[in-house]
Scaffold this motif. Sequence first.
Motif, PDB file in Angstrom:
ATOM      1  N   GLY A  86       0.756  -1.237   0.000  1.00 40.12           N
ATOM      2  CA  GLY A  86       0.000   0.000   0.000  1.00 40.12           C
ATOM      3  C   GLY A  86       0.788   1.289   0.000  1.00 40.12           C
ATOM      4  N   THR A  87       2.122   1.219  -0.053  1.00 36.97           N
ATOM      5  CA  THR A  87       2.940   2.431  -0.104  1.00 36.97           C
ATOM      6  C   THR A  87       3.646   2.491  -1.458  1.00 36.97           C
ATOM      7  N   PRO A  88       3.194   3.343  -2.380  1.00 40.31           N
ATOM      8  CA  PRO A  88       3.832   3.410  -3.698  1.00 40.31           C
ATOM      9  C   PRO A  88       5.338   3.657  -3.566  1.00 40.31           C
ATOM     10  N   ALA A  89       6.135   2.792  -4.175  1.00 40.45           N
ATOM     11  CA  ALA A  89       7.587   2.881  -4.031  1.00 40.45           C
ATOM     12  C   ALA A  89       8.262   2.277  -5.253  1.00 40.45           C
ATOM     13  N   TYR A  90       9.447   2.756  -5.531  1.00 41.60           N
ATOM     14  CA  TYR A  90      10.268   2.106  -6.548  1.00 41.60           C
ATOM     15  C   TYR A  90      11.729   2.290  -6.191  1.00 41.60           C
ATOM     16  N   PHE A  91      12.567   1.493  -6.834  1.00 40.05           N
ATOM     17  CA  PHE A  91      13.997   1.524  -6.558  1.00 40.05           C
ATOM     18  C   PHE A  91      14.713   2.370  -7.604  1.00 40.05           C
ATOM     19  N   LEU A  92      15.561   3.279  -7.148  1.00 35.99           N
ATOM     20  CA  LEU A  92      16.391   4.104  -8.025  1.00 35.99           C
ATOM     21  C   LEU A  92      17.846   3.698  -7.842  1.00 35.99           C
ATOM     22  N   HIS A  93      18.456   3.169  -8.902  1.00 37.64           N
ATOM     23  CA  HIS A  93      19.880   2.832  -8.840  1.00 37.64           C
ATOM     24  C   HIS A  93      20.653   4.152  -8.849  1.00 37.64           C
ATOM     25  N   PRO A  94      21.436   4.435  -7.811  1.00 35.85           N
ATOM     26  CA  PRO A  94      22.064   5.757  -7.732  1.00 35.85           C
ATOM     27  C   PRO A  94      23.025   6.035  -8.869  1.00 35.85           C
ATOM     28  N   ALA A  95      23.730   5.017  -9.366  1.00 32.58           N
ATOM     29  CA  ALA A  95      24.653   5.244 -10.481  1.00 32.58           C
ATOM     30  C   ALA A  95      23.892   5.602 -11.747  1.00 32.58           C
ATOM     31  N   GLU A  96      22.745   4.965 -11.962  1.00 32.64           N
ATOM     32  CA  GLU A  96      21.910   5.314 -13.103  1.00 32.64           C
ATOM     33  C   GLU A  96      21.232   6.661 -12.875  1.00 32.64           C
ATOM     34  N   GLY A  97      21.000   6.965 -11.587  1.00 36.83           N
ATOM     35  CA  GLY A  97      20.332   8.216 -11.256  1.00 36.83           C
ATOM     36  C   GLY A  97      21.086   9.428 -11.767  1.00 36.83           C
ATOM     37  N   VAL A  98      22.408   9.422 -11.587  1.00 39.39           N
ATOM     38  CA  VAL A  98      23.203  10.586 -12.016  1.00 39.39           C
ATOM     39  C   VAL A  98      23.440  10.587 -13.518  1.00 39.39           C
ATOM     40  N   HIS A  99      22.888   9.598 -14.213  1.00 39.07           N
ATOM     41  CA  HIS A  99      22.982   9.562 -15.675  1.00 39.07           C
ATOM     42  C   HIS A  99      21.583   9.639 -16.296  1.00 39.07           C
ATOM     43  N   GLY A 100      20.672  10.318 -15.598  1.00 40.36           N
ATOM     44  CA  GLY A 100      19.368  10.583 -16.207  1.00 40.36           C
ATOM     45  C   GLY A 100      18.162  10.071 -15.454  1.00 40.36           C
ATOM     46  N   ASP A 101      18.337   8.991 -14.667  1.00 44.41           N
ATOM     47  CA  ASP A 101      17.166   8.409 -13.999  1.00 44.41           C
ATOM     48  C   ASP A 101      16.622   9.286 -12.878  1.00 44.41           C
ATOM     49  N   LEU A 102      17.371  10.306 -12.482  1.00 45.51           N
ATOM     50  CA  LEU A 102      16.841  11.245 -11.487  1.00 45.51           C
ATOM     51  C   LEU A 102      15.613  11.989 -12.002  1.00 45.51           C
ATOM     52  N   GLY A 103      15.403  11.905 -13.323  1.00 42.22           N
ATOM     53  CA  GLY A 103      14.196  12.500 -13.892  1.00 42.22           C
ATOM     54  C   GLY A 103      12.927  11.841 -13.402  1.00 42.22           C
ATOM     55  N   MET A 104      13.031  10.635 -12.799  1.00 37.54           N
ATOM     56  CA  MET A 104      11.860   9.953 -12.255  1.00 37.54           C
ATOM     57  C   MET A 104      11.462  10.490 -10.892  1.00 37.54           C
ATOM     58  N   VAL A 105      12.360  11.268 -10.283  1.00 39.78           N
ATOM     59  CA  VAL A 105      12.102  11.798  -8.942  1.00 39.78           C
ATOM     60  C   VAL A 105      11.365  13.120  -9.057  1.00 39.78           C
ATOM     61  N   ALA A 106      10.356  13.316  -8.210  1.00 40.98           N
ATOM     62  CA  ALA A 106       9.549  14.533  -8.293  1.00 40.98           C
ATOM     63  C   ALA A 106       9.254  15.069  -6.898  1.00 40.98           C
ATOM     64  N   ARG A 107       8.854  16.320  -6.865  1.00 39.13           N
ATOM     65  CA  ARG A 107       8.455  16.929  -5.592  1.00 39.13           C
ATOM     66  C   ARG A 107       7.278  16.131  -5.003  1.00 39.13           C
ATOM     67  N   GLY A 108       7.309  15.990  -3.688  1.00 38.51           N
ATOM     68  CA  GLY A 108       6.294  15.183  -3.018  1.00 38.51           C
ATOM     69  C   GLY A 108       6.760  13.783  -2.700  1.00 38.51           C
ATOM     70  N   ASP A 109       7.899  13.374  -3.314  1.00 41.16           N
ATOM     71  CA  ASP A 109       8.468  12.049  -3.021  1.00 41.16           C
ATOM     72  C   ASP A 109       9.252  12.103  -1.713  1.00 41.16           C
ATOM     73  N   VAL A 110       9.530  10.930  -1.181  1.00 39.35           N
ATOM     74  CA  VAL A 110      10.418  10.765  -0.032  1.00 39.35           C
ATOM     75  C   VAL A 110      11.508   9.778  -0.437  1.00 39.35           C
ATOM     76  N   VAL A 111      12.754  10.069  -0.068  1.00 40.56           N
ATOM     77  CA  VAL A 111      13.865   9.189  -0.410  1.00 40.56           C
ATOM     78  C   VAL A 111      14.255   8.359   0.809  1.00 40.56           C
ATOM     79  N   LEU A 112      14.356   7.054   0.601  1.00 37.30           N
ATOM     80  CA  LEU A 112      14.839   6.136   1.637  1.00 37.30           C
ATOM     81  C   LEU A 112      16.144   5.544   1.127  1.00 37.30           C
ATOM     82  N   ALA A 113      17.242   5.906   1.761  1.00 29.02           N
ATOM     83  CA  ALA A 113      18.557   5.420   1.348  1.00 29.02           C
ATOM     84  C   ALA A 113      19.051   4.352   2.317  1.00 29.02           C
ATOM     85  N   VAL A 114      19.773   3.379   1.764  1.00 24.39           N
ATOM     86  CA  VAL A 114      20.388   2.331   2.583  1.00 24.39           C
ATOM     87  C   VAL A 114      21.885   2.359   2.307  1.00 24.39           C
TER      88      VAL A 114
END
Length: 323
Positions: free
Chosen positions: A69-97
């Motif tokens: 019931g909690t919408p979530a997805y995984f963002l690979h940080p290495a891919e994130g800095v090569h464009g996938d950060l475009g999937m992140v939007a205001r209103g999101d929460v980041v959970l890092a491990v």
Amino acid sequence: MDRARILGLAERVLRLEAESVLGLLPRLDDRFVEAVALLHRCRGRVIVTAMGKSGIIGRKIAATLASTGTPAYFLHPAEGVHGDLGMVARGDVVLAVSNSGETDEVLAVLPAIKRLGLPLLLLTGDPASTLARQADVVLNVGVAEEACPMNLAPTSSTTAALAMGDALAMALLDVRGFGPDDYAALHPRGTLGWKALFRVADLMHTGPAVPVVPEQATMKEAIEEMSDKGLGMTTVVDGAGRLVGVVTDGDLRRQQLAHGPALLERRVGECMTRQPKVIREDELAARALALMEGRITSLVIVGPTGAPAGVIHLHDILRAKIV
């Protein structure tokens, strides 16, 4: 191969990993409550990010959150800095491990996270690390020792992080009031999802297919009705058409032993089972199966006036593969 050595190593791994999870219990405090509140307030999605073995754990945490019931997805940080950060939007929460709290790839996505003003929840083994200093909420999942004999490979630490992720997901599930029907809706191809597809109303016999006899009828007439409708039972109604009992194949056998040939002329009201189990038509068919408990083959659905509105038979449920 040394059997004793192998078993000894396995025992050590299981003991250390169990201790790593139990070691989290004293750390459950207001920070955990704050973490749950942070995730619950999220109006977007929970973006889970991590590298390496922690990344595998992060994927599992994201999957567990999404399925409960909690919408979530995984963002690979290495891919994130090569464009996938475009999937992140205001209103999101980041959970890092990050066990070390110094993972370069995760640190690299921090500027984008901060620029969007996203809250950061961190699971780490070092509450004084660089990532921890940038996080809004920090949960300490550090362990005293890895289960790896060299104390190198992530083992106890990843187990602890996974357990804490599960704890967060289950607490959120409860806060959201997320129940079995909600879970089934997100798992339509799973067993629970399949069970939730069918309500009693979808499988029950209605109208002329429902066997009915008045309580003043003879047992001969009841047997004829049972044979005609083929459900192995008949409902019994009073003068106002309200359900007062049922006659089943089992009742027939018991009455036959007691009365022999005279049974055919006895009144149904003298032989029926009173106060039979009933079920509502809006209930799950799986609930009907549970009520049958292996001893009952049919349940009656009663309408608003108290009259039999339908009958659901065990075979109907089995044909729908609700097992």
